[in-house]
Design a protein around this motif. Sequence first.
Motif, short mmCIF file in Angstrom:
data_model
loop_
_atom_site.label_atom_id
_atom_site.label_comp_id
_atom_site.label_asym_id
_atom_site.label_seq_id
_atom_site.Cartn_x
_atom_site.Cartn_y
_atom_site.Cartn_z
N LEU A 301 0.83 -1.20 0.00
CA LEU A 301 0.00 0.00 0.00
C LEU A 301 0.86 1.26 0.00
O LEU A 301 0.52 2.26 -0.65
CB LEU A 301 -0.94 -0.01 1.21
CG LEU A 301 -2.15 -0.93 1.08
CD1 LEU A 301 -2.84 -1.10 2.44
CD2 LEU A 301 -3.14 -0.40 0.05
N ALA A 302 1.99 1.22 0.71
CA ALA A 302 2.90 2.35 0.67
C ALA A 302 3.46 2.56 -0.72
O ALA A 302 3.58 3.70 -1.20
CB ALA A 302 4.04 2.15 1.68
N ARG A 303 3.78 1.45 -1.40
CA ARG A 303 4.24 1.56 -2.79
C ARG A 303 3.15 2.12 -3.70
O ARG A 303 3.42 2.75 -4.72
CB ARG A 303 4.70 0.19 -3.30
CG ARG A 303 6.02 -0.29 -2.72
CD ARG A 303 7.20 0.58 -3.15
NE ARG A 303 7.45 0.55 -4.57
CZ ARG A 303 8.27 -0.32 -5.18
NH1 ARG A 303 8.93 -1.21 -4.45
NH2 ARG A 303 8.46 -0.28 -6.47
N ALA A 304 1.88 1.89 -3.32
CA ALA A 304 0.76 2.42 -4.10
C ALA A 304 0.52 3.90 -3.83
O ALA A 304 -0.30 4.53 -4.51
CB ALA A 304 -0.51 1.64 -3.79
N GLY A 305 1.22 4.45 -2.83
CA GLY A 305 1.10 5.87 -2.55
C GLY A 305 0.39 6.23 -1.26
O GLY A 305 0.20 7.42 -0.97
N VAL A 306 0.00 5.24 -0.47
CA VAL A 306 -0.63 5.52 0.82
C VAL A 306 0.44 6.06 1.77
O VAL A 306 1.58 5.58 1.78
CB VAL A 306 -1.28 4.26 1.40
CG1 VAL A 306 -1.81 4.51 2.82
CG2 VAL A 306 -2.41 3.79 0.50
N ASP A 307 0.08 7.06 2.55
CA ASP A 307 1.02 7.67 3.49
C ASP A 307 1.58 6.61 4.44
O ASP A 307 0.83 5.97 5.18
CB ASP A 307 0.28 8.74 4.30
CG ASP A 307 1.18 9.49 5.28
OD1 ASP A 307 2.40 9.19 5.33
OD2 ASP A 307 0.66 10.36 6.00
N PRO A 308 2.91 6.42 4.44
CA PRO A 308 3.49 5.41 5.32
C PRO A 308 3.17 5.63 6.80
O PRO A 308 3.10 4.67 7.57
CB PRO A 308 4.99 5.55 5.06
CG PRO A 308 5.08 6.11 3.68
CD PRO A 308 3.91 7.04 3.57
N ALA A 309 2.96 6.88 7.20
CA ALA A 309 2.63 7.16 8.60
C ALA A 309 1.32 6.50 9.01
O ALA A 309 1.15 6.06 10.15
CB ALA A 309 2.56 8.66 8.84
N ALA A 310 0.37 6.42 8.05
CA ALA A 310 -0.92 5.78 8.34
C ALA A 310 -0.79 4.27 8.45
O ALA A 310 -1.69 3.60 8.97
CB ALA A 310 -1.92 6.14 7.25
N LEU A 311 0.33 3.74 7.98
CA LEU A 311 0.53 2.29 7.94
C LEU A 311 1.51 1.81 8.99
O LEU A 311 1.82 0.62 9.05
CB LEU A 311 1.03 1.88 6.55
CG LEU A 311 0.12 2.24 5.38
CD1 LEU A 311 0.86 2.08 4.05
CD2 LEU A 311 -1.13 1.37 5.38
N ALA A 312 1.99 2.72 9.85
CA ALA A 312 3.05 2.38 10.79
C ALA A 312 2.67 1.22 11.71
O ALA A 312 3.50 0.36 12.03
CB ALA A 312 3.42 3.60 11.62
N GLU A 313 1.41 1.17 12.13
CA GLU A 313 1.00 0.12 13.07
C GLU A 313 0.93 -1.26 12.42
O GLU A 313 0.75 -2.27 13.11
CB GLU A 313 -0.34 0.45 13.69
CG GLU A 313 -1.51 0.44 12.73
CD GLU A 313 -2.84 0.74 13.42
OE1 GLU A 313 -3.32 -0.13 14.18
OE2 GLU A 313 -3.39 1.84 13.19
#
Length: 344
Positions: A301-313
């Motif tokens: 999802l980060a590679r798709a452009g989602v903010d990595p901060a939203a994915l930290a957990e």
Amino acid sequence: MNPTLPYGGPLTAAAPVIREPLHAPVAHLVRGGVIEGIHYGSVVVLAADGGVELQIGDIEAAFYPRSALKPVQAVAMLRAGLPLDGELLALTAASHSGEERHLAGTRRILESAGLPEGRLRNIPDLPFDPVVRDTWIRDGRLPSRLAQNCSGKHAAMLYTAHLNDWPLDDYLDPAHPLQQAIAATVEDLTGQAVAQVTVDGCGAPLFSVSLHGLARAAVRIATAVPGTPEARVADAMREHAEMASGSGRDVAALMRAVPGLIAKDGFEGVQVAALPDGRAVAVKIADGADRARVPVAAAALARAGVDPAALAEFAGAPLLGGGAVVGRVHPARALDPLSRPAYA
């Protein structure tokens, strides 16, 4: 297309090839700076225009999406007249945890159809959530069809069959009109013919497509025009993430963390997720390890452009040694080339 499955439309592409998938490393289990294990698998990331932005492993081989296909099955039932929305529609697309709200919702679906719990044909089981399961066992309760994690889907299948005057006793037969309608929707949304049909753990027919096809289907649902069956499923899952999974489940947390995202997991290391603008990811962990599913999906999802901060957990559960954190599962460099590997 399998000649015994005559439901492909004129725009359906050929079925994916049944072969040994050419999986590649997608995650490393790192303990104390040393790679202790490697999880192989396949990943596809779709751009907003539908193009493949990233592929790792084999995204075109036939595989079984398992429960990640449930949103597609829910769309098929809506197309066949199922009158559910909101939390009960989310439950229709769920692999639920067996919480009381899930059991109560399944009863409500059956009551709407005027059918008893005994008409369900899924396999009796204990609740999926370990805490709920432990309480269930302490209370002396036995495995039940209602507690099994696919009961919402099965109740909706019965309701759909009832509304169409289709037979109820054999609603799980691949030749049943309901399952033929579901198969046709699978082919429509994935854009390809079904490669093979088998039986899922709950007893329902399971359709084999490609990982790429699964991602395309998620995009069709996530980007659909309001009011369509696809959009109704997406709205229900977004608004009732816990009903589509359960309290404390990673897939519900992922939908809460990323606005507009729909996400569905499946046994044997499957995850699919899609955004309203058409970006999507699909993951298959070759060995079925659930510990790799979430961090790999988050990296995709980060590679798709989602903010990595939203994915930290969702970076992966820590690996403990003597009660202290000594490592974790890390996405492979091919998936997350910008992060510094823990073993570097």
